[in-house]
Scaffold this active site. Structure first.
Site, PDB file in Angstrom:
ATOM      1  N   TYR A 124      -8.711   5.198 -12.850  1.00 29.61           N
ATOM      2  CA  TYR A 124      -8.546   5.881 -11.551  1.00 29.61           C
ATOM      3  C   TYR A 124      -8.303   7.380 -11.700  1.00 29.61           C
ATOM      4  O   TYR A 124      -7.947   8.041 -10.717  1.00 29.61           O
ATOM      5  CB  TYR A 124      -7.342   5.299 -10.783  1.00 29.61           C
ATOM      6  CG  TYR A 124      -7.228   3.798 -10.821  1.00 29.61           C
ATOM      7  CD1 TYR A 124      -8.168   2.986 -10.180  1.00 29.61           C
ATOM      8  CD2 TYR A 124      -6.187   3.173 -11.496  1.00 29.61           C
ATOM      9  CE1 TYR A 124      -8.065   1.608 -10.222  1.00 29.61           C
ATOM     10  CE2 TYR A 124      -6.076   1.799 -11.536  1.00 29.61           C
ATOM     11  CZ  TYR A 124      -7.023   1.019 -10.907  1.00 29.61           C
ATOM     12  OH  TYR A 124      -6.915  -0.350 -10.951  1.00 29.61           O
ATOM     13  N   GLU A 153       4.075  -6.424   1.982  1.00 29.57           N
ATOM     14  CA  GLU A 153       3.907  -6.815   0.568  1.00 29.57           C
ATOM     15  C   GLU A 153       3.863  -5.601  -0.348  1.00 29.57           C
ATOM     16  O   GLU A 153       2.845  -5.331  -0.983  1.00 29.57           O
ATOM     17  CB  GLU A 153       2.584  -7.583   0.411  1.00 29.57           C
ATOM     18  CG  GLU A 153       2.488  -8.826   1.245  1.00 29.57           C
ATOM     19  CD  GLU A 153       1.084  -9.437   1.208  1.00 29.57           C
ATOM     20  OE1 GLU A 153       0.125  -8.744   0.814  1.00 29.57           O
ATOM     21  OE2 GLU A 153       0.968 -10.603   1.586  1.00 29.57           O
ATOM     22  N   PRO A 154       4.935  -4.836  -0.420  1.00 28.32           N
ATOM     23  CA  PRO A 154       4.897  -3.677  -1.323  1.00 28.32           C
ATOM     24  C   PRO A 154       4.962  -4.097  -2.787  1.00 28.32           C
ATOM     25  O   PRO A 154       5.683  -5.023  -3.141  1.00 28.32           O
ATOM     26  CB  PRO A 154       6.160  -2.893  -0.931  1.00 28.32           C
ATOM     27  CG  PRO A 154       7.100  -3.935  -0.412  1.00 28.32           C
ATOM     28  CD  PRO A 154       6.240  -4.993   0.239  1.00 28.32           C
ATOM     29  N   GLY A 155       4.218  -3.425  -3.623  1.00 27.22           N
ATOM     30  CA  GLY A 155       4.271  -3.649  -5.064  1.00 27.22           C
ATOM     31  C   GLY A 155       4.627  -2.342  -5.742  1.00 27.22           C
ATOM     32  O   GLY A 155       5.747  -2.117  -6.194  1.00 27.22           O
ATOM     33  N   CYS A 210     -10.409   4.025 -29.484  1.00 26.54           N
ATOM     34  CA  CYS A 210     -11.598   4.683 -30.022  1.00 26.54           C
ATOM     35  C   CYS A 210     -12.533   5.196 -28.947  1.00 26.54           C
ATOM     36  O   CYS A 210     -13.714   4.866 -28.946  1.00 26.54           O
ATOM     37  CB  CYS A 210     -12.337   3.710 -30.916  1.00 26.54           C
ATOM     38  SG  CYS A 210     -11.256   2.894 -32.073  1.00 26.54           S
ATOM     39  N   GLU A 211     -12.008   5.933 -27.984  1.00 25.58           N
ATOM     40  CA  GLU A 211     -12.901   6.553 -27.007  1.00 25.58           C
ATOM     41  C   GLU A 211     -12.280   7.819 -26.440  1.00 25.58           C
ATOM     42  O   GLU A 211     -11.057   7.903 -26.309  1.00 25.58           O
ATOM     43  CB  GLU A 211     -13.278   5.577 -25.886  1.00 25.58           C
ATOM     44  CG  GLU A 211     -12.232   4.626 -25.432  1.00 25.58           C
ATOM     45  CD  GLU A 211     -12.821   3.550 -24.529  1.00 25.58           C
ATOM     46  OE1 GLU A 211     -13.216   3.900 -23.416  1.00 25.58           O
ATOM     47  OE2 GLU A 211     -12.881   2.382 -24.946  1.00 25.58           O
ATOM     48  N   ARG A 270      -4.813   3.087 -16.459  1.00 22.57           N
ATOM     49  CA  ARG A 270      -4.943   3.781 -15.171  1.00 22.57           C
ATOM     50  C   ARG A 270      -5.580   5.172 -15.257  1.00 22.57           C
ATOM     51  O   ARG A 270      -6.380   5.528 -14.392  1.00 22.57           O
ATOM     52  CB  ARG A 270      -3.589   3.852 -14.439  1.00 22.57           C
ATOM     53  CG  ARG A 270      -3.014   2.448 -14.134  1.00 22.57           C
ATOM     54  CD  ARG A 270      -1.864   2.479 -13.137  1.00 22.57           C
ATOM     55  NE  ARG A 270      -2.309   2.838 -11.816  1.00 22.57           N
ATOM     56  CZ  ARG A 270      -2.169   4.015 -11.276  1.00 22.57           C
ATOM     57  NH1 ARG A 270      -1.557   4.983 -11.930  1.00 22.57           N
ATOM     58  NH2 ARG A 270      -2.639   4.255 -10.073  1.00 22.57           N
ATOM     59  N   GLY A 282       0.773  -1.239   0.000  1.00 17.16           N
ATOM     60  CA  GLY A 282       0.000   0.000   0.000  1.00 17.16           C
ATOM     61  C   GLY A 282       0.794   1.273   0.000  1.00 17.16           C
ATOM     62  O   GLY A 282       0.225   2.358  -0.227  1.00 17.16           O
ATOM     63  N   TYR A 337       1.340  -1.574 -12.198  1.00 18.06           N
ATOM     64  CA  TYR A 337      -0.073  -1.661 -12.603  1.00 18.06           C
ATOM     65  C   TYR A 337      -0.329  -1.047 -13.983  1.00 18.06           C
ATOM     66  O   TYR A 337      -1.378  -0.458 -14.222  1.00 18.06           O
ATOM     67  CB  TYR A 337      -0.986  -1.012 -11.552  1.00 18.06           C
ATOM     68  CG  TYR A 337      -0.833  -1.644 -10.188  1.00 18.06           C
ATOM     69  CD1 TYR A 337      -1.244  -2.959  -9.969  1.00 18.06           C
ATOM     70  CD2 TYR A 337      -0.253  -0.957  -9.118  1.00 18.06           C
ATOM     71  CE1 TYR A 337      -1.081  -3.555  -8.732  1.00 18.06           C
ATOM     72  CE2 TYR A 337      -0.084  -1.555  -7.876  1.00 18.06           C
ATOM     73  CZ  TYR A 337      -0.508  -2.854  -7.693  1.00 18.06           C
ATOM     74  OH  TYR A 337      -0.350  -3.466  -6.478  1.00 18.06           O
TER      75      TYR A 337
HETATM   76  N1  LLP Z   1      -1.090  -7.202  -0.994  1.00 13.66           N
HETATM   77  C1  LLP Z   1      -2.353  -7.376  -1.409  1.00 13.66           C
HETATM   78  C2  LLP Z   1      -3.169  -8.427  -0.820  1.00 13.66           C
HETATM   79  C3  LLP Z   1      -2.880  -6.550  -2.407  1.00 13.66           C
HETATM   80  O1  LLP Z   1      -4.132  -6.720  -2.827  1.00 13.66           O
HETATM   81  C4  LLP Z   1      -2.064  -5.540  -2.991  1.00 13.66           C
HETATM   82  C5  LLP Z   1      -2.585  -4.664  -4.054  1.00 13.66           C
HETATM   83  C6  LLP Z   1      -0.741  -5.424  -2.536  1.00 13.66           C
HETATM   84  C7  LLP Z   1      -0.282  -6.264  -1.517  1.00 13.66           C
HETATM   85  C8  LLP Z   1       0.222  -4.419  -3.092  1.00 13.66           C
HETATM   86  O2  LLP Z   1      -0.193  -3.114  -2.899  1.00 13.66           O
HETATM   87  P1  LLP Z   1       0.768  -1.892  -3.370  1.00 13.66           P
HETATM   88  O3  LLP Z   1       2.004  -1.906  -2.474  1.00 13.66           O
HETATM   89  O4  LLP Z   1       1.137  -2.135  -4.767  1.00 13.66           O
HETATM   90  O5  LLP Z   1      -0.047  -0.694  -3.177  1.00 13.66           O
HETATM   91  N2  LLP Z   1      -4.534  -1.423 -10.008  1.00 13.66           N
HETATM   92  C9  LLP Z   1      -4.483  -0.431  -8.950  1.00 13.66           C
HETATM   93  C10 LLP Z   1      -3.837  -0.970  -7.698  1.00 13.66           C
HETATM   94  C11 LLP Z   1      -4.508  -2.205  -7.146  1.00 13.66           C
HETATM   95  C12 LLP Z   1      -3.841  -2.753  -5.922  1.00 13.66           C
HETATM   96  C13 LLP Z   1      -4.317  -4.133  -5.652  1.00 13.66           C
HETATM   97  N3  LLP Z   1      -3.762  -4.772  -4.531  1.00 13.66           N
HETATM   98  C14 LLP Z   1      -3.756   0.801  -9.484  1.00 13.66           C
HETATM   99  O6  LLP Z   1      -3.322   0.807 -10.624  1.00 13.66           O
HETATM  100  O7  LLP Z   1      -3.641   1.792  -8.780  1.00 13.66           O
END
Ligand code: LLP
Length: 454
Positions: A331, A287-289, A358-359, A327, A245, A388
């Site tokens: 969003y 769990e950072p992404g 086309c939008e 995105r 997050g 993402y």
């Molecule tokens: N753990 C779980 C269970 C999750 O569902 C997520 C993200 C993460 C970790 C990683 O979160 P992060 O560190 O990346 O914020 N598509 C959207 C974001 C969806 C996030 C889904 N879950 C966007 O483009 O903003």
């Protein structure tokens, strides 16, 4: 602007370079749209997280943000775990040779087949999203016939209100992930009572693109407050998986907490809830992404048209958009735009940068400031598109997904090739074998898939 760009960003005559390679050179060599990932930026982020959280934390990369074999190998080398959410992601990490014990399987609608594959692969942890999943798991283990039993974590839906986009908020009223603490408590007792599976901890992922560290402290407190009264249900060291997050910066001037501030915020919550005294041994998992990969990446496009809009300035239309980055449409995401071809160029002007789809919603940037002489054929770079973006790309309008290149020390390597028309059509059983159209470039034998009868 610098904090939005990859760490290896440099400029020559005002033209951008990443990993020591000019963006225009990458565009010429690999085509556009192109996803460029700075490996040194990635490594820098992984190192910063490790330094902030310490050797014992279970640093887990959220694969949904962006996944490919080359990244999985890097994560393995750096001692990270990976969180996956589908059979497809599971298969990708398995084929990359990633150890199953370092995989965490998530998902609110896991299929029987996915659970079976996870058990057969030997994944280390499975996060239980709803009470019936315990029975699903029992059936999956019986079907696989393996003695492997992943550790189980319970996903909690706690009463918090993260300040972020409603579509990426995953706790609180109206959200559908995990279980309320009371339901989760009864599941914990059931699992502990049956003694068949090891319940090792809890999981809370409150949402994504979170800027306020206070929320992270609250998440930590909620996790400890849940486990403490049920401590006997969790044998041994408790896994406190506090999700991901942490926000990434997208626009110049946007401030987000560092990995260290993130770790400190979680520690505040652990201290405030007296985690050590109430839980004894516990292991922190995060769990950072996005915060790992977003700013390592940028997308390159080529301008295909420049035109005046009736009463609304000028538009630059590029060769990608909604299909490689949904995105902005989903969003309202906002990005910086740079002209990689022109350097400083003429006096800046404002352009609407639009995609090829086309939008009217296919707008990459409604008002990008670019050199006034920006022209057809120039390469535009959109920083902050590592997370993402490729992961959410589609084949809308018959546009294949872009290639991905990793760059470092003056060298570029293609790690995911561009999707061809044959890839696009490979699953359409009525089309037969590809015959090169007259005048079409020859299709390489490797790209041609056999197809079933029409
Ligand atoms: N753990 C779980 C269970 C999750 O569902 C997520 C993200 C993460 C970790 C990683 O979160 P992060 O560190 O990346 O914020 N598509 C959207 C974001 C969806 C996030 C889904 N879950 C966007 O483009 O903003």
């Amino acid at each position: 602007m610098k904090h939005v760009l990859p760490v290896s960003w440099s400029e020559a005559d005002g033209r951008g370079r990443v990993g020591g390679v000019a963006l225009t050179e990458l565009a010429a060599r690999f085509g556009t749209p192109l996803v460029v990932v700075d490996e040194s930026h990635l490594e820098d982020r992984l190192t910063r997280f490790r330094a902030a959280f310490g050797a014992d934390a279970g640093l887990t990369y959220a694969g949904k943000a962006f996944l490919c074999g080359a990244l999985v190998r890097l994560l393995d080398r750096e001692g990270w775990l990976v969180d996956v959410v589908s059979g497809g992601e599971l298969e990708l990490v398995r084929r990359a040779g990633f150890p199953g014990r370092n995989v965490i399987l998530h998902g609110n609608a896991k299929s029987a087949a996915e659970l079976e594959r996870a058990i057969a692969y030997g994944v280390g942890r499975i996060v239980i999203d709803h009470p019936d999943e315990v029975d699903d798991l029992r059936r999956a283990a019986a079907a696989v016939g393996s003695g492997h039993r992943p550790d189980l974590l319970l996903r909690l839906n706690v009463d918090l209100d993260p300040a972020t986009h409603e579509k990426v908020r995953t706790v609180g009223p109206g959200t559908h992930f995990g279980m309320s603490p009371s339901v989760a408590a009864s599941v914990a007792r059931r699992i502990a009572g049956a003694g068949e599976w090891r319940l090792t901890g809890v999981h809370i992922h409150a949402g994504s693109q979170i800027r306020d560290p206070v929320l992270f402290s609250r998440v930590a407190e909620a996790a400890v407050d849940f486990v403490a009264p049920l401590r006997l249900c969790f044998p041994g060291t408790v896994d406190l998986d506090l999700g991901g997050g942490l926000a990434a910066p997208y626009r110049a001037g946007e401030e987000v907490p560092s990995p260290r501030e993130y770790a400190e915020a979680l520690q505040v919550g652990l201290d405030r809830s007296d985690a050590e005294a109430r839980l004894g041994a516990y292991r922190l998992i995060v769990e950072p992404g996005r915060s790992v990969i977003a700013n390592a990446g940028l997308t390159l496009y080529t301008i295909h048209a420049r035109k005046r809009l009736d009463g609304a300035g000028e538009a630059l239309a590029v060769d990608g958009g909604l299909s490689d980055n949904p995105r902005p449409s989903l969003y309202g995401a906002s990005y910086e735009v740079l002209n990689a071809s022109r350097g400083r160029g003429d006096a800046p002007r404002s352009f609407r940068v639009v995609g090829r789809h086309c939008e009217s919603g296919d707008v990459i940037a409604p008002a990008a400031t670019l050199p006034g002489d920006t022209a057809v054929g120039d390469v535009l770079a959109i920083p902050g598109t590592g997370a993402y973006v490729f992961a959410m790309s589609s084949r809308y309008n018959g546009v294949g997904r872009p290639a991905v290149v990793f760059v470092r020390d003056g060298a570029a390597r293609e790690v995911v090739r561009r999707e061809t028309d044959d890839d696009l059509l490979a699953c359409d059983l009525s089309l037969g074998s590809p015959e090169p159209a007259r005048g079409a470039r020859p299709v390489s034998a490797a790209a041609v898939r056999p197809s079933r009868a029409r």
